[in-house]
Motif scaffolding. Structure first.
Motif, mmCIF file in Angstrom:
data_model
loop_
_atom_site.group_PDB
_atom_site.id
_atom_site.type_symbol
_atom_site.label_atom_id
_atom_site.label_comp_id
_atom_site.label_asym_id
_atom_site.label_seq_id
_atom_site.Cartn_x
_atom_site.Cartn_y
_atom_site.Cartn_z
ATOM 1 N N HIS A 1 -1.031 32.537 -29.548
ATOM 2 C CA HIS A 1 -2.444 32.265 -29.261
ATOM 3 C C HIS A 1 -2.941 33.134 -28.114
ATOM 4 N N HIS A 2 -4.242 33.352 -28.084
ATOM 5 C CA HIS A 2 -4.856 34.242 -27.101
ATOM 6 C C HIS A 2 -5.380 33.427 -25.916
ATOM 7 N N LEU A 3 -4.878 33.724 -24.716
ATOM 8 C CA LEU A 3 -5.278 33.027 -23.491
ATOM 9 C C LEU A 3 -6.093 33.961 -22.613
ATOM 10 N N VAL A 4 -7.157 33.409 -22.020
ATOM 11 C CA VAL A 4 -7.974 34.147 -21.051
ATOM 12 C C VAL A 4 -8.211 33.244 -19.849
ATOM 13 N N ASP A 5 -8.650 33.846 -18.738
ATOM 14 C CA ASP A 5 -9.002 33.035 -17.574
ATOM 15 C C ASP A 5 -10.171 32.130 -17.923
ATOM 16 N N VAL A 6 -10.107 30.899 -17.448
ATOM 17 C CA VAL A 6 -11.155 29.926 -17.799
ATOM 18 C C VAL A 6 -12.517 30.362 -17.272
ATOM 19 N N SER B 1 -6.597 15.732 -19.935
ATOM 20 C CA SER B 1 -7.702 14.775 -20.025
ATOM 21 C C SER B 1 -7.480 13.792 -21.162
ATOM 22 N N ARG B 2 -6.903 14.259 -22.251
ATOM 23 C CA ARG B 2 -6.634 13.357 -23.371
ATOM 24 C C ARG B 2 -5.498 12.383 -23.075
ATOM 25 N N LEU B 3 -4.705 12.717 -22.037
ATOM 26 C CA LEU B 3 -3.637 11.818 -21.591
ATOM 27 C C LEU B 3 -4.055 11.041 -20.345
ATOM 28 N N ASN B 4 -5.388 11.027 -20.097
ATOM 29 C CA ASN B 4 -5.953 10.306 -18.944
ATOM 30 C C ASN B 4 -5.409 10.841 -17.617
ATOM 31 N N LYS B 5 -5.175 12.172 -17.552
ATOM 32 C CA LYS B 5 -4.771 12.823 -16.315
ATOM 33 C C LYS B 5 -5.876 13.766 -15.880
ATOM 34 N N SER B 6 -5.867 14.097 -14.599
ATOM 35 C CA SER B 6 -6.877 14.997 -14.055
ATOM 36 C C SER B 6 -6.207 16.258 -13.533
ATOM 37 N N SER B 7 -6.392 17.350 -14.246
ATOM 38 C CA SER B 7 -5.838 18.638 -13.819
ATOM 39 C C SER B 7 -6.879 19.715 -14.078
ATOM 40 N N GLU B 8 -6.958 20.641 -13.126
ATOM 41 C CA GLU B 8 -7.933 21.709 -13.269
ATOM 42 C C GLU B 8 -7.440 22.752 -14.268
ATOM 43 N N GLY B 9 -8.313 23.144 -15.217
ATOM 44 C CA GLY B 9 -7.960 24.168 -16.187
ATOM 45 C C GLY B 9 -8.085 25.558 -15.581
ATOM 46 N N LEU B 10 -7.033 26.351 -15.696
ATOM 47 C CA LEU B 10 -7.014 27.711 -15.163
ATOM 48 C C LEU B 10 -7.057 28.756 -16.265
ATOM 49 N N LYS B 11 -6.543 28.395 -17.439
ATOM 50 C CA LYS B 11 -6.554 29.276 -18.587
ATOM 51 C C LYS B 11 -7.323 28.618 -19.731
#
Length: 497
Positions: free
Chosen positions: A48-53, A12-22
């Protein structure tokens, strides 16, 4: 209804649209598949600690990482000597002599299965049960006071039928008293119910945060959160423990008068009172489960600095959890707060007779000072040095210690009194000597709570007893005034000449 799509933060900060999964709980950012792979590939971010969004829906990792004492500094270490999280500045300023400092990641190992999580969960559950019971009790009393009002009014009317018509005005006056008392009690109980509901909401919120971080946070985050939330739990516990004994279950009653002979009053509206039926026990002191680090026993003491006191005489010193000094001056009747460097912070005066001993109440921001001539023990706030309530005791109190909810004070005649901190009731008296018990220090061995008493001007001894009165040892020393214990169980005595 379909769940709301969370967009990838970096894209989003790069003006792209991608769905967040993590979701990265350290960066507090949603990541798509590509950004997740890149995130894991960067060495600095790999831990870093990743979880499902999906688990973040409606929840946040509300974990405080900033140091309260040093702006802009982050909590990076854990001091097990003081059971607290610290930043680098804390470590350099106030923890430089501590021997048990570890990085948070190291100290947090096994946190999810540690007794600290179990204790926090149990304490929150206990608080929730007590606040729920308190709310139910106040709701029940709020309802019953209305029923009591109806019952009393019937009694008043029935009694009124037995007397002459000229007592109408007295009857109306008495009924008015019932209305006023019912309104007063209802308002009081309503306020108590509102306070109980508010407390229950706060504890429920803490519980939900603990449960959420336990299930979805990293061990470091859980460890940090548990350590930061302990003070909130302790504050709620102490506040609730102080609140419950002050509550009363008030009712409305009616006592008829013998109007035939007296004819001065229609009767009196009474307010029978019994203590609140809700029971609550203060949770045990919580301590993180960390690996023990061997400590060296000192073989000598080197002089470091001297702090000059402009006036008076220091009879007792207490050390706060953040290494500040509380000084008791019996000639100026002042309590002073100082940095360990000797810098004076603030002072307050205690009115009345002279003061002698100080003891800090564990887990609170309160301390106690003794007033031997007036036979009082006086409470005061450590943070702002304001004097609070006082309790009259049946002895001339000198030395003082606090064990759990019992204040233990020594007398001029070798007696030691055990006093309930909340009610002020004297539980028992023990005779341990013949002179003045000028100081009392509590300690713990493998099995029992121990009390070390310094006896001056009569016995000149150090006496060790169990809290049940069993004598462990008596040792003669020269005019003992105070005693300190180290982590190895060694004692250090000071004498007076």
């Amino acid at each position: 209804m379909a769940s709301k799509i969370v967009m990838c933060g970096p894209c989003s900060r790069l003006n792209k649209s991608s769905e967040g999964l993590k979701y990265c709980t350290d960066c507090e950012d949603a990541l798509c598949t590509d950004c997740t792979a890149l995130h894991s590939a960067v060495k600095l971010l790999a831990s870093h600690h990743l979880v499902d969004v999906s688990v973040t829906s409606g929840n946040t990792f509300n974990i405080k990482k900033d140091c309260n004492d040093h702006e802009g500094k982050y909590l990076e270490f854990y001091c097990s000597d003081h059971d607290c999280l610290i930043c680098r500045t804390c470590m350099a300023n106030t923890h430089r002599t501590c021997g048990k400092i570890q990085p948070i990641d190291v100290a947090a190992e096994g946190c999810r299965t540690s007794s600290m999580l179990e204790n926090v969960s149990k304490d929150i559950a206990s608080l929730l049960i007590s606040t729920k019971a308190l709310s139910e009790d106040r709701q029940k009393k709020k309802t019953s006071v209305g029923q009591s009002k109806a019952k009393v009014l019937k009694e008043i009317v029935k009694f009124r039928q037995k007397i002459n018509y000229h007592l109408d005005q007295l009857e109306n006056k008495c009924c008015s008293e019932v209305d006023i008392l019912e309104s007063t009690i209802s308002k009081t109980v309503g306020n108590e119910l509102s306070e109980a509901d508010k407390r229950q909401h706060v504890i429920q919120n803490i519980w939900e945060q603990v449960d959420f971080v336990t299930k979805h946070g990293s061990e470091s985050q859980l460890f940090i959160f548990l350590n930061t939330v302990k003070s909130d739990i302790s504050r709620q516990a102490v506040s609730l423990q102080d609140l419950i004994p002050s509550l009363e279950t008030n009712d409305i009653g009616f006592e008829p008068s013998n109007l035939i002979s007296v004819m001065k009053t229609f009767g009196s509206v009474t307010k029978p009172s019994i203590p609140c039926s809700v029971k609550y026990q203060h949770p045990k002191h919580m301590q993180a489960q960390t690996r023990a680090i061997p400590q060296k026993v000192p073989t000598k003491f080197d002089f470091e600095k001297k702090v000059n006191i402009s006036d008076g005489r220091i009879t007792c010193i207490a050390v706060t959890i953040d290494n500040k000094l509380l000084l008791c001056n019996d000639q100026t009747n002042q309590i002073s707060l100082m940095e360990e460097t000797g810098q004076h912070l603030k002072s307050c005066s205690v009115t009345g007779g002279y003061i002698w001993g100080i003891a800090i109440i564990p887990g609170t921001n309160e301390a106690i000072v003794t007033m031997p001539h007036d036979r009082f023990i006086r409470f005061f706030n450590i943070t702002n040095l304001t004097v609070g309530r006082q309790i009259r005791v049946n002895i001339n109190p000198y030395g003082v210690a606090v064990v759990k909810d019992i204040v233990i004070v020594g007398s001029i005649s070798g007696d030691v009194a055990f006093i309930e901190r909340v009610s002020g009731k004297c539980v028992k008296n023990l005779n341990v000597g013949h002179g003045i018990i000028v100081s009392i220090v509590s300690g713990v061995d493998d099995k029992d709570e121990l009390l070390y008493c310094c006896e001056y001007n009569g016995g000149t001894r150090v006496i060790c007893i169990k809290v049940d009165g069993t004598r462990i040892f008596t040792h003669s020393v020269s005019e003992p005034m105070y005693l300190a214990l180290d982590s190895k169980g060694n004692s250090y005595d000071t004498g007076y000449k």
